[in-house]
Design a protein around this motif. Structure first.
Motif, PDB file in Angstrom:
ATOM      1  N   GLU A 136       0.830  -1.213   0.000  1.00  0.00           N
ATOM      2  CA  GLU A 136       0.000   0.000   0.000  1.00  0.00           C
ATOM      3  C   GLU A 136       0.863   1.261   0.000  1.00  0.00           C
ATOM      4  O   GLU A 136       0.567   2.229  -0.710  1.00  0.00           O
ATOM      5  N   LYS A 137       1.916   1.248   0.769  1.00  0.00           N
ATOM      6  CA  LYS A 137       2.793   2.424   0.842  1.00  0.00           C
ATOM      7  C   LYS A 137       3.503   2.648  -0.490  1.00  0.00           C
ATOM      8  O   LYS A 137       3.635   3.792  -0.954  1.00  0.00           O
ATOM      9  N   ALA A 138       3.959   1.572  -1.108  1.00  0.00           N
ATOM     10  CA  ALA A 138       4.616   1.713  -2.411  1.00  0.00           C
ATOM     11  C   ALA A 138       3.642   2.220  -3.453  1.00  0.00           C
ATOM     12  O   ALA A 138       3.974   3.090  -4.280  1.00  0.00           O
ATOM     13  N   SER A 139       2.419   1.712  -3.429  1.00  0.00           N
ATOM     14  CA  SER A 139       1.400   2.153  -4.388  1.00  0.00           C
ATOM     15  C   SER A 139       1.073   3.634  -4.184  1.00  0.00           C
ATOM     16  O   SER A 139       0.880   4.384  -5.157  1.00  0.00           O
ATOM     17  N   HIS A 140       1.026   4.040  -2.926  1.00  0.00           N
ATOM     18  CA  HIS A 140       0.730   5.451  -2.626  1.00  0.00           C
ATOM     19  C   HIS A 140       1.831   6.366  -3.165  1.00  0.00           C
ATOM     20  O   HIS A 140       1.547   7.431  -3.716  1.00  0.00           O
ATOM     21  N   ILE A 141       3.090   5.953  -3.021  1.00  0.00           N
ATOM     22  CA  ILE A 141       4.195   6.773  -3.527  1.00  0.00           C
ATOM     23  C   ILE A 141       4.153   6.839  -5.053  1.00  0.00           C
ATOM     24  O   ILE A 141       4.438   7.892  -5.653  1.00  0.00           O
ATOM     25  N   LYS A 142       3.781   5.743  -5.693  1.00  0.00           N
ATOM     26  CA  LYS A 142       3.637   5.776  -7.148  1.00  0.00           C
ATOM     27  C   LYS A 142       2.574   6.794  -7.567  1.00  0.00           C
ATOM     28  O   LYS A 142       2.752   7.539  -8.550  1.00  0.00           O
ATOM     29  N   ASP A 143       1.468   6.843  -6.829  1.00  0.00           N
ATOM     30  CA  ASP A 143       0.426   7.832  -7.131  1.00  0.00           C
ATOM     31  C   ASP A 143       0.946   9.248  -6.918  1.00  0.00           C
ATOM     32  O   ASP A 143       0.626  10.167  -7.691  1.00  0.00           O
ATOM     33  N   ARG A 144       1.735   9.445  -5.881  1.00  0.00           N
ATOM     34  CA  ARG A 144       2.298  10.767  -5.618  1.00  0.00           C
ATOM     35  C   ARG A 144       3.231  11.194  -6.755  1.00  0.00           C
ATOM     36  O   ARG A 144       3.210  12.352  -7.190  1.00  0.00           O
ATOM     37  N   PHE A 358      -5.054  23.811  -8.044  1.00  0.00           N
ATOM     38  CA  PHE A 358      -3.753  24.326  -8.466  1.00  0.00           C
ATOM     39  C   PHE A 358      -3.744  24.614  -9.969  1.00  0.00           C
ATOM     40  O   PHE A 358      -3.221  25.648 -10.413  1.00  0.00           O
ATOM     41  N   ILE A 359      -4.313  23.682 -10.747  1.00  0.00           N
ATOM     42  CA  ILE A 359      -4.364  23.879 -12.202  1.00  0.00           C
ATOM     43  C   ILE A 359      -5.138  25.162 -12.532  1.00  0.00           C
ATOM     44  O   ILE A 359      -4.801  25.906 -13.472  1.00  0.00           O
ATOM     45  N   LYS A 360      -6.172  25.438 -11.756  1.00  0.00           N
ATOM     46  CA  LYS A 360      -6.980  26.648 -11.987  1.00  0.00           C
ATOM     47  C   LYS A 360      -6.301  27.904 -11.441  1.00  0.00           C
ATOM     48  O   LYS A 360      -6.821  29.015 -11.616  1.00  0.00           O
ATOM     49  N   GLY A 361      -5.171  27.744 -10.763  1.00  0.00           N
ATOM     50  CA  GLY A 361      -4.444  28.891 -10.248  1.00  0.00           C
ATOM     51  C   GLY A 361      -5.013  29.470  -8.986  1.00  0.00           C
ATOM     52  O   GLY A 361      -4.697  30.614  -8.619  1.00  0.00           O
ATOM     53  N   ARG A 362      -5.840  28.709  -8.263  1.00  0.00           N
ATOM     54  CA  ARG A 362      -6.486  29.241  -7.063  1.00  0.00           C
ATOM     55  C   ARG A 362      -5.654  29.005  -5.789  1.00  0.00           C
ATOM     56  O   ARG A 362      -5.947  29.600  -4.753  1.00  0.00           O
ATOM     57  N   ILE A 363      -4.675  28.091  -5.864  1.00  0.00           N
ATOM     58  CA  ILE A 363      -3.792  27.888  -4.709  1.00  0.00           C
ATOM     59  C   ILE A 363      -2.352  27.909  -5.206  1.00  0.00           C
ATOM     60  O   ILE A 363      -2.066  27.594  -6.373  1.00  0.00           O
ATOM     61  N   SER A 364      -1.447  28.276  -4.344  1.00  0.00           N
ATOM     62  CA  SER A 364      -0.034  28.353  -4.715  1.00  0.00           C
ATOM     63  C   SER A 364       0.607  26.972  -4.676  1.00  0.00           C
ATOM     64  O   SER A 364       0.092  26.037  -4.061  1.00  0.00           O
ATOM     65  N   LEU A 365       1.756  26.876  -5.327  1.00  0.00           N
ATOM     66  CA  LEU A 365       2.495  25.603  -5.333  1.00  0.00           C
ATOM     67  C   LEU A 365       2.940  25.230  -3.919  1.00  0.00           C
ATOM     68  O   LEU A 365       2.896  24.055  -3.536  1.00  0.00           O
ATOM     69  N   ILE A 366       3.373  26.230  -3.156  1.00  0.00           N
ATOM     70  CA  ILE A 366       3.833  25.951  -1.785  1.00  0.00           C
ATOM     71  C   ILE A 366       2.709  25.323  -0.966  1.00  0.00           C
ATOM     72  O   ILE A 366       2.919  24.332  -0.262  1.00  0.00           O
ATOM     73  N   ASN A 367       1.512  25.877  -1.044  1.00  0.00           N
ATOM     74  CA  ASN A 367       0.377  25.316  -0.309  1.00  0.00           C
ATOM     75  C   ASN A 367       0.027  23.924  -0.817  1.00  0.00           C
ATOM     76  O   ASN A 367      -0.329  23.029  -0.038  1.00  0.00           O
ATOM     77  N   LEU A 371       0.233  20.638   1.541  1.00  0.00           N
ATOM     78  CA  LEU A 371      -0.922  19.758   1.748  1.00  0.00           C
ATOM     79  C   LEU A 371      -0.597  18.332   1.323  1.00  0.00           C
ATOM     80  O   LEU A 371      -0.939  17.369   2.033  1.00  0.00           O
ATOM     81  N   GLU A 372       0.087  18.203   0.208  1.00  0.00           N
ATOM     82  CA  GLU A 372       0.435  16.874  -0.294  1.00  0.00           C
ATOM     83  C   GLU A 372       1.338  16.140   0.699  1.00  0.00           C
ATOM     84  O   GLU A 372       1.169  14.942   0.950  1.00  0.00           O
ATOM     85  N   THR A 373       2.278  16.863   1.290  1.00  0.00           N
ATOM     86  CA  THR A 373       3.170  16.271   2.291  1.00  0.00           C
ATOM     87  C   THR A 373       2.395  15.848   3.544  1.00  0.00           C
ATOM     88  O   THR A 373       2.596  14.752   4.083  1.00  0.00           O
ATOM     89  N   GLN A 374       1.514  16.708   4.029  1.00  0.00           N
ATOM     90  CA  GLN A 374       0.749  16.382   5.233  1.00  0.00           C
ATOM     91  C   GLN A 374      -0.171  15.186   5.015  1.00  0.00           C
ATOM     92  O   GLN A 374      -0.317  14.325   5.895  1.00  0.00           O
ATOM     93  N   LEU A 375      -0.784  15.133   3.844  1.00  0.00           N
ATOM     94  CA  LEU A 375      -1.663  13.994   3.556  1.00  0.00           C
ATOM     95  C   LEU A 375      -0.861  12.697   3.433  1.00  0.00           C
ATOM     96  O   LEU A 375      -1.336  11.625   3.839  1.00  0.00           O
ATOM     97  N   HIS A 376       0.347  12.806   2.895  1.00  0.00           N
ATOM     98  CA  HIS A 376       1.220  11.620   2.848  1.00  0.00           C
ATOM     99  C   HIS A 376       1.564  11.152   4.267  1.00  0.00           C
ATOM    100  O   HIS A 376       1.534   9.944   4.556  1.00  0.00           O
ATOM    101  N   GLU A 377       1.889  12.073   5.141  1.00  0.00           N
ATOM    102  CA  GLU A 377       2.209  11.709   6.527  1.00  0.00           C
ATOM    103  C   GLU A 377       1.008  11.056   7.210  1.00  0.00           C
ATOM    104  O   GLU A 377       1.163  10.114   8.004  1.00  0.00           O
ATOM    105  N   THR A 378      -0.185  11.559   6.893  1.00  0.00           N
ATOM    106  CA  THR A 378      -1.399  10.946   7.454  1.00  0.00           C
ATOM    107  C   THR A 378      -1.565   9.524   6.925  1.00  0.00           C
ATOM    108  O   THR A 378      -1.899   8.590   7.678  1.00  0.00           O
TER     109      THR A 378
END
Length: 412
Positions: A136-144, A358-367, A371-378
């Motif tokens: 599951e962890k390997a599959s999740h990293i592939k998705d990331r 992000f694609i629509k330009g409504r959030i910055s890359l940093i945010n 978020l992507e990092t925090q969700l990975h940690e979760t």
């Protein structure tokens, strides 16, 4: 009989292509138990002890003697012959004690076999979950990696390349390198976990496995579990059997100063002169005058005392293990309540939402990256707590001699 049923189940499983279906936890356990040389060895030891118990209860074989010779008397000689029969009998009480000692030895080996079965079963269960979680962890990293690669592609296609855009691209590319490095480690871990599991399965290829994910555990009454552990734990059973065996050996050592009794008789005829026929009947036994076997008695008493001390020590150790496991059980339950397996689907939804925004330009890359990092940690925490719970509940089940893993858990 259990291993025979497992062998039939295993034969049926192998008749299908390995990837034609997913294998349940019960099927995996059946495959493992059908190849359990350690358990077969334990069963052979029990069979050996059973045969020795039967031997301990048997009486000794009688002895027959035949004598022939010539005797000279009054200047006449003639043949002499005799037929003798003797039978050894255990001194009263010895036979029963030998049987009890053999029974105690058999009970100790039965408890050892129980321990081996539990350890074998729970080792397989833990390795199944280790393998599934690594997958599951390997599959999740592939998705990331796939998601971040899409972000990289999007940034590269921007018409106007500003310093900020270049920095964003560098951030994304560095994130990709980090993820690819992490994926290499996770795929290695997955392969290692499969090799560990396949030690028990002996299959040629990896198979698809399904096993229930765990939710919050059921309430476990501490006092009840403690009494069950003391009465059923196989380690304590072995110690209790050894104590009983040592006690019986003390009694046998006390009786061993008295030798076994031999009844003997003979009948014969002497034809050296006037024909004489004779019949003899007697009994013989040793007098416990020079060796009273007290040293052996004291030795067995010291052994009994040693086994009692060892039992008390084991009870304290196992009680501490159980109490610690129950404390950990409550802690993990709180964590499972917060990091439920059901959160995995919501993580995917949140990531999809962030992708679109992000694609629509409504959030910055940093945010987005934060978020992507925090969700990975979760995601990591969710499966780490799953493994911790498996380790914890199998420890409690082992201590209380309960092989029913699925019956002791709430599953998803």
């Amino acid at each position: 009989m259990l291993l025979l049923r497992n062998a039939f189940a295993f034969s049926f499983v192998l008749a299908l292509p390995l990837y034609s279906q997913s294998f349940s936890l019960d099927q995996i356990l059946s495959i493992a138990e059908s190849k359990a040389d350690l358990i077969l060895s334990g069963q052979a030891k029990v069979e050996e002890a059973e045969n020795l118990k039967q031997k301990a209860g048997k009486y000794k074989n009688p002895n027959i003697s035949l004598d022939y010779g010539r005797r000279r008397a009054s200047n006449e000689s003639g043949p002499e012959y005799a037929l003798g029969l003797s039978q050894d009998f255990y001194y009263p009480g010895k036979r029963d004690l030998r049987i009890k000692i053999a029974e105690a030895s058999e009970k100790s080996l039965l408890a050892e076999l129980e321990q081996s079965k539990l350890e074998y079963r729970f080792s397989v269960i833990k390795l199944v979950y280790s393998y599934l979680i690594a997958s599951e962890k390997a599959s999740h990293i592939k998705d990331r990696i796939k998601r971040v690669s899409q972000i990289e592609s999007y940034i590269e296609k921007k018409v106007f390349v500003s310093p900020e855009t270049k920095v964003e691209l560098y951030l994304v590319q560095n994130r990709l390198l980090t993820l690819q490095k992490h994926l290499i480690v996770l795929e290695k871990n997955r392969s290692v976990e499969w090799e560990k599991l396949n030690f028990f399965l002996g299959l040629e290829k990896e198979i698809s496995i399904r096993s229930p994910w765990l939710q919050k555990g059921k309430p476990l009454p501490k006092s009840d579990l403690l009494s069950v552990m003391i009465s059923k734990n196989p380690v304590l059973k072995q110690s209790q059997s050894r104590i009983q065996q040592a006690k019986e050996e003390v009694e046998l050592a006390r009786l061993d100063k008295y030798s076994d009794i031999k009844l003997q008789g003979s009948i014969g005829e002497d034809k050296s002169g006037v024909a004489n026929r004779f019949f003899d009947l007697g009994v013989s036994f040793a007098l416990p005058s020079l060796d009273t076997n007290e040293d052996v008695v004291k030795s067995m008493q010291a052994r009994t005392l040693s086994e009692n001390y060892l039992l008390n020590h084991q009870i304290r150790i196992l009680t501490t293990r159980l109490n610690s496991s129950l404390i950990e059980y409550d802690s993990i339950n709180k964590s499972l309540d917060k990091f439920s397996i059901s959160l995995v689907s919501s993580i995917e939804q949140k990531l999809s939402y962030a992708d679109n925004e992000f694609i629509k330009g409504r959030i910055s890359l940093i945010n987005y990256l934060e978020l992507e990092t925090q969700l990975h940690e979760t995601h990591e925490a969710i499966y780490d707590y799953q493994m911790q719970f498996v380790d914890n509940i199998t420890e409690i089940l082992f201590l209380t001699n309960n092989p029913d893993f699925e019956g002791a858990i709430n599953v998803k």
